[in-house]
Enzyme design. Structure first.
Site, PDB file in Angstrom:
ATOM      1  N   GLU A  52      17.469  67.386   5.140  1.00  0.00           N
ATOM      2  CA  GLU A  52      16.859  68.691   4.936  1.00  0.00           C
ATOM      3  C   GLU A  52      16.398  69.312   6.251  1.00  0.00           C
ATOM      4  OE1 GLU A  52      15.312  66.004   1.526  1.00  0.00           O
ATOM      5  OE2 GLU A  52      16.196  65.779   3.524  1.00  0.00           O
ATOM      6  N   CYS A  77      11.920  63.439   0.486  1.00  0.00           N
ATOM      7  CA  CYS A  77      10.899  62.398   0.598  1.00  0.00           C
ATOM      8  C   CYS A  77       9.501  63.013   0.634  1.00  0.00           C
ATOM      9  CB  CYS A  77      11.139  61.529   1.818  1.00  0.00           C
ATOM     10  SG  CYS A  77      10.986  62.378   3.400  1.00  0.00           S
ATOM     11  N   ALA A 156      41.204  36.422  -3.920  1.00  0.00           N
ATOM     12  CA  ALA A 156      42.658  36.614  -3.980  1.00  0.00           C
ATOM     13  C   ALA A 156      43.271  35.437  -4.729  1.00  0.00           C
ATOM     14  CB  ALA A 156      43.236  36.719  -2.571  1.00  0.00           C
ATOM     15  N   LEU A 205      33.994  35.047   8.606  1.00  0.00           N
ATOM     16  CA  LEU A 205      33.338  36.084   7.815  1.00  0.00           C
ATOM     17  C   LEU A 205      32.940  37.292   8.662  1.00  0.00           C
ATOM     18  CD1 LEU A 205      31.076  33.921   5.458  1.00  0.00           C
ATOM     19  CD2 LEU A 205      33.465  34.598   5.148  1.00  0.00           C
ATOM     20  N   ARG A 208      37.404  42.046  11.680  1.00  0.00           N
ATOM     21  CA  ARG A 208      38.380  41.923  12.774  1.00  0.00           C
ATOM     22  C   ARG A 208      39.503  42.961  12.724  1.00  0.00           C
ATOM     23  NH1 ARG A 208      37.395  37.017  10.776  1.00  0.00           N
ATOM     24  NH2 ARG A 208      39.385  36.844   9.691  1.00  0.00           N
ATOM     25  N   GLU A 282      32.245  36.093  -1.555  1.00  0.00           N
ATOM     26  CA  GLU A 282      33.620  35.792  -1.165  1.00  0.00           C
ATOM     27  C   GLU A 282      33.859  34.284  -1.189  1.00  0.00           C
ATOM     28  OE1 GLU A 282      36.108  36.644   2.785  1.00  0.00           O
ATOM     29  OE2 GLU A 282      35.271  38.486   1.972  1.00  0.00           O
ATOM     30  N   THR A 287      31.389  29.280  -6.996  1.00  0.00           N
ATOM     31  CA  THR A 287      30.378  30.281  -6.634  1.00  0.00           C
ATOM     32  C   THR A 287      30.604  31.594  -7.369  1.00  0.00           C
ATOM     33  OG1 THR A 287      30.104  29.271  -4.446  1.00  0.00           O
ATOM     34  CG2 THR A 287      29.328  31.532  -4.717  1.00  0.00           C
TER      35      THR A 287
END
Length: 339
Positions: A52, A77, A156, A205, A208, A282, A287
């Site tokens: 704003e 805000c 995947a 992780l 790249r 991932e 998990t």
């Protein structure tokens, strides 16, 4: 319809700062006078002027503000942080009408910005393209409403439903999909795997294949089996290790001790306390399935290579329901699910 047109422009502007405003939300703003846009702005970076303010400051003819409407994708805000309250700045500008996309659910705002405006006699309209405005800041809204990070599942699998070939890591994704997954990493705050994935795949992780920031790395390693020479502990990004044995802070590694009961809830509660707004899961089958079975996920990307057959290996997690969308990347497809 004109309100929707201008709020849609606010969303376009807000997206220009994707990945730069954490922990603040993405916000865009447009000022209109006589059906003409006279000012635009968006929040560029946490600690800098909000949308704003940038929009108001961009107006070359300030005398028009008293006859203008300001559009903003999120409620202005109402508190002093690193910048003054935007609601008060709007009041001082002389603007007489404010159109808002979505209400801010942060406890320091949550209707207080609207009240400041209304108490000053300013007309306020809210809820314009609310769904789209909430989607723009899905991480922010989930974090503040559900008191946990926004959770994205990603894996995947082969055409016959395996994560690996005979329990040995094997390439499934092609180069185009790899770019997609690295962009996903760059867009999110953190990425989580379990100890089996760390030991078997030795992933770094990191980002790249596209430009972007490395996410915070999270390892769930109850018995601290993962040796520190593996890639997840290199200096490219900090790493948090949830375990059952000890608390310890090193320069790049933070060990956080938790108990074995309600493991996922403890992890998410801790990440909430650390103000982690989004996490990619991932990891391996175990998990991922834990998060699926607990219903603790918001989006899922299942990458499939239909022509690739492994015959045996680690089975892919089971996710029920139909994908919302499917995109083809040469010999790969990405199925998108939402919880």
């Amino acid at each position: 319809m004109k309100h929707e047109f201008y709020i849609r422009r606010c969303i376009e502007l807000a997206k220009k700062a994707t990945g730069e405003t954490y922990p603040n939300p993405l916000v865009g703003s447009v000022i209109v006078s006589g059906n003409r846009i006279i000012g635009e702005g968006y929040h560029h970076k946490a600690g800098e002027a909000h949308a704003e303010i940038n929009a108001i400051n961009s107006v070359s003819e300030p005398e028009l503000l008293k006859k203008s409407t300001i559009y903003v994708s999120l409620e202005p805000c109402a508190h002093y942080g690193r910048t003054p309250p935007c609601a008060e700045a709007i009041v001082k500008s002389g603007i007489r009408k404010v159109v808002i996309g979505a209400r801010d659910v942060h406890h320091k705002v949550d209707g207080k910005g609207i009240k400041i405006l209304q108490d000053a006699g300013i007309e306020v309209i809210s809820g314009i393209l609310e769904k789209e405005c909430r989607e723009l800041n899905k991480r922010f809204f989930t974090f503040h409403e559900k008191k946990r990070p926004y959770i994205i599942l990603k894996w995947a699998e082969s055409g016959d439903g395996f994560l690996d070939r005979g329990f040995t890591p094997a390439q499934i994704s092609n180069n185009l999909v790899n770019q997609f997954t690295h962009q996903l990493r760059a867009d999110e705050h953190a990425i989580l795997i379990g100890s089996t994935t760390a030991l078997r795949d030795n992933p770094g992780l990191t980002v790249r294949n596209v430009p972007g920031k490395n996410p915070l790395r999270i390892l769930v390693d109850p018995n601290l089996k993962v040796p520190h020479h593996l890639n997840i502990f290199n200096a490219e990004a900090p790493t948090i290790v949830f375990n059952l044995l000890e608390h310890k802070n090193d320069e790049n590694i933070r060990l956080i001790k938790i108990s074995s009961e309600n493991l996922l809830e403890q992890i998410l509660e801790t990440l909430y306390g650390l103000e982690i707004q989004s996490v990619i899961i991932e990891g391996g089958r175990y998990t991922l399935q834990q998060f699926i079975d607990a219903g603790l996920w918001d989006e899922a990307f299942r990458i499939r290579n239909p022509n690739l057959k492994f015959g045996q290996g680690t089975g892919a997690p089971i996710l029920h329901g139909e994908p919302l969308s499917t995109k083809i990347y040469r010999d790969n497809m990405i199925e998108f699910y939402k919880n």
